[in-house]
Enzyme design. Structure first.
Site, PDB file in Angstrom:
ATOM      1  N   ASN A 191       0.797  -1.190   0.154  1.00 25.86           N
ATOM      2  CA  ASN A 191       0.152   0.187  -0.041  1.00 25.86           C
ATOM      3  C   ASN A 191       0.616   1.245   0.128  1.00 25.86           C
ATOM      4  O   ASN A 191       0.522   2.372   0.600  1.00 25.86           O
ATOM      5  CB  ASN A 191      -1.070   0.116   1.221  1.00 25.86           C
ATOM      6  CG  ASN A 191      -1.809  -1.325   1.225  1.00 25.86           C
ATOM      7  OD1 ASN A 191      -2.411  -1.514   0.246  1.00 25.86           O
ATOM      8  ND2 ASN A 191      -1.947  -1.910   2.220  1.00 25.86           N
ATOM      9  N   ARG A 192       2.063   1.172  -0.621  1.00 20.95           N
ATOM     10  CA  ARG A 192       3.078   2.414  -0.695  1.00 20.95           C
ATOM     11  C   ARG A 192       3.421   2.820   0.730  1.00 20.95           C
ATOM     12  O   ARG A 192       3.776   3.891   0.717  1.00 20.95           O
ATOM     13  CB  ARG A 192       2.486   3.469  -1.501  1.00 20.95           C
ATOM     14  CG  ARG A 192       2.097   2.974  -2.892  1.00 20.95           C
ATOM     15  CD  ARG A 192       3.388   2.613  -3.636  1.00 20.95           C
ATOM     16  NE  ARG A 192       3.349   2.297  -5.042  1.00 20.95           N
ATOM     17  CZ  ARG A 192       3.002   0.983  -5.816  1.00 20.95           C
ATOM     18  NH1 ARG A 192       3.151  -0.206  -4.750  1.00 20.95           N
ATOM     19  NH2 ARG A 192       3.161   1.026  -6.984  1.00 20.95           N
ATOM     20  N   LEU A 193       3.050   2.311   1.874  1.00 25.67           N
ATOM     21  CA  LEU A 193       3.567   2.548   3.065  1.00 25.67           C
ATOM     22  C   LEU A 193       5.135   2.064   3.468  1.00 25.67           C
ATOM     23  O   LEU A 193       5.171   1.307   4.352  1.00 25.67           O
ATOM     24  CB  LEU A 193       2.507   2.280   4.169  1.00 25.67           C
ATOM     25  CG  LEU A 193       1.309   2.550   4.139  1.00 25.67           C
ATOM     26  CD1 LEU A 193       0.213   2.151   5.337  1.00 25.67           C
ATOM     27  CD2 LEU A 193       1.014   4.153   4.110  1.00 25.67           C
TER      28      LEU A 193
END
Length: 215
Positions: A191-193
Site C-alpha cells: 500500500n506504498r507505506l
C-alpha cells in the site's frame, strides 16, 4: 501519450524496523549488500547511480560501479577530465543511490566527494585487466569523437606498446571517495507505506542520528 498508470506492483518481501537495524549505517549497508548478493538475481550488486550538479547547472545521473567501502566512505573510479569528474571537482556535493529490486530495496547516500590518494588509485588501476587499463588511457571520456574506429586504432597501438612497456595510470584517471553526511535505507511495503530509515551525521561528526521518514 504512453499511459503507464497500470504499471504497478505490491511490495511485500520485507520490513525495516528500528529494533532490527544496526546503529552503524556502514554495517547496515554491508548487511543489506550481502543479503542482496546472497539472494541472487542482481547481476551487479555494486552498480550505483551517481548524481552530480554539472558545470551547466543541471543535475545529471549515471550508473557506475562501487569498488570499495568502509568507515571512510564509498569509492569509485573515473576519468577526472570527464563530465562527471569535472562536475565533482567543481561541486563535491553528490548523491549515490542503489536500487535492488529483488528485495525491493533502495539506499540513498548524500555526501562529499574527494580524490582518493595516489597510492589507492595506482593500486586499483594496476589490479585491472590490461584491456581495461588501456581503455582508460584511450578514452578521453565525455569528449566528442568522430568515430569508434579512432578508439580501436589507438587501442591497438597501445596494446602493441604494452608488449614491451608497462601500462601506468595516467594522472587524469583515479578514484573518488564519498564521505556520507546521510544514508537512507528504503524498504518497499504494501500500500506504498514504505519503510524509510535515515542516518544523519551529527554536527560534531562523531555519531549518527537515526530517524524514520514518512513514505
Amino acid at each position: 501519450m504512453n499511459d503507464l498508470k497500470d504499471y504497478r506492483k505490491s511490495y511485500e518481501k520485507n520490513v525495516l524496523l528500528e529494533n532490527t537495524i544496526d546503529e552503524n549505517p556502514f554495517m547496515q549497508f554491508r548487511k543489506w549488500f550481502c543479503e542482496v548478493e546472497d539472494f541472487g538475481g542482481v547481476e551487479e550488486v555494486n552498480a550505483m547511480t551517481v548524481s552530480t550538479i554539472g558545470l551547466d547547472g543541471f543535475p545529471k545521473s549515471r550508473v557506475v560501479l562501487l569498488k570499495s567501502y568502509d568507515e571512510n566512505g564509498f569509492v569509485f573510479y573515473t576519468n577526472y577530465n570527464s563530465e562527471k569528474g569535472r562536475a565533482i571537482l567543481a561541486n563535491p556535493h553528490i548523491c549515490l543511490s542503489f536500487f535492488w529490486p529483488t528485495l525491493e530495496r533502495q539506499v540513498i547516500i548524500k555526501g562529499l566527494a574527494s580524490k582518493t590518494t595516489t597510492v589507492q588509485s595506482d593500486n586499483y588501476f594496476d589490479s585491472r585487466p590490461l584491456g581495461s587499463r588501456i581503455g582508460a588511457i584511450v578514452s578521453e571520456q565525455s569528449s566528442v569523437i568522430d568515430s569508434h574506429e579512432i578508439l580501436e586504432r589507438e587501442m591497438y597501438r597501445l596494446e602493441k606498446l604494452a608488449e614491451t612497456e608497462e601500462v601506468k595510470r595516467p594522472e587524469y584517471w583515479g578514484g573518488f571517495v564519498v564521505q556520507p553526511i546521510s544514508i537512507e535505507f528504503w524498504q518497499g511495503r504494501p500500500n506504498r507505506l514504505h519503510d524509510r530509515i535515515r542516518y544523519t551525521l551529527t554536527e560534531d561528526q562523531l555519531d549518527w542520528r537515526i530517524e524514520r521518514l514518512a513514505p
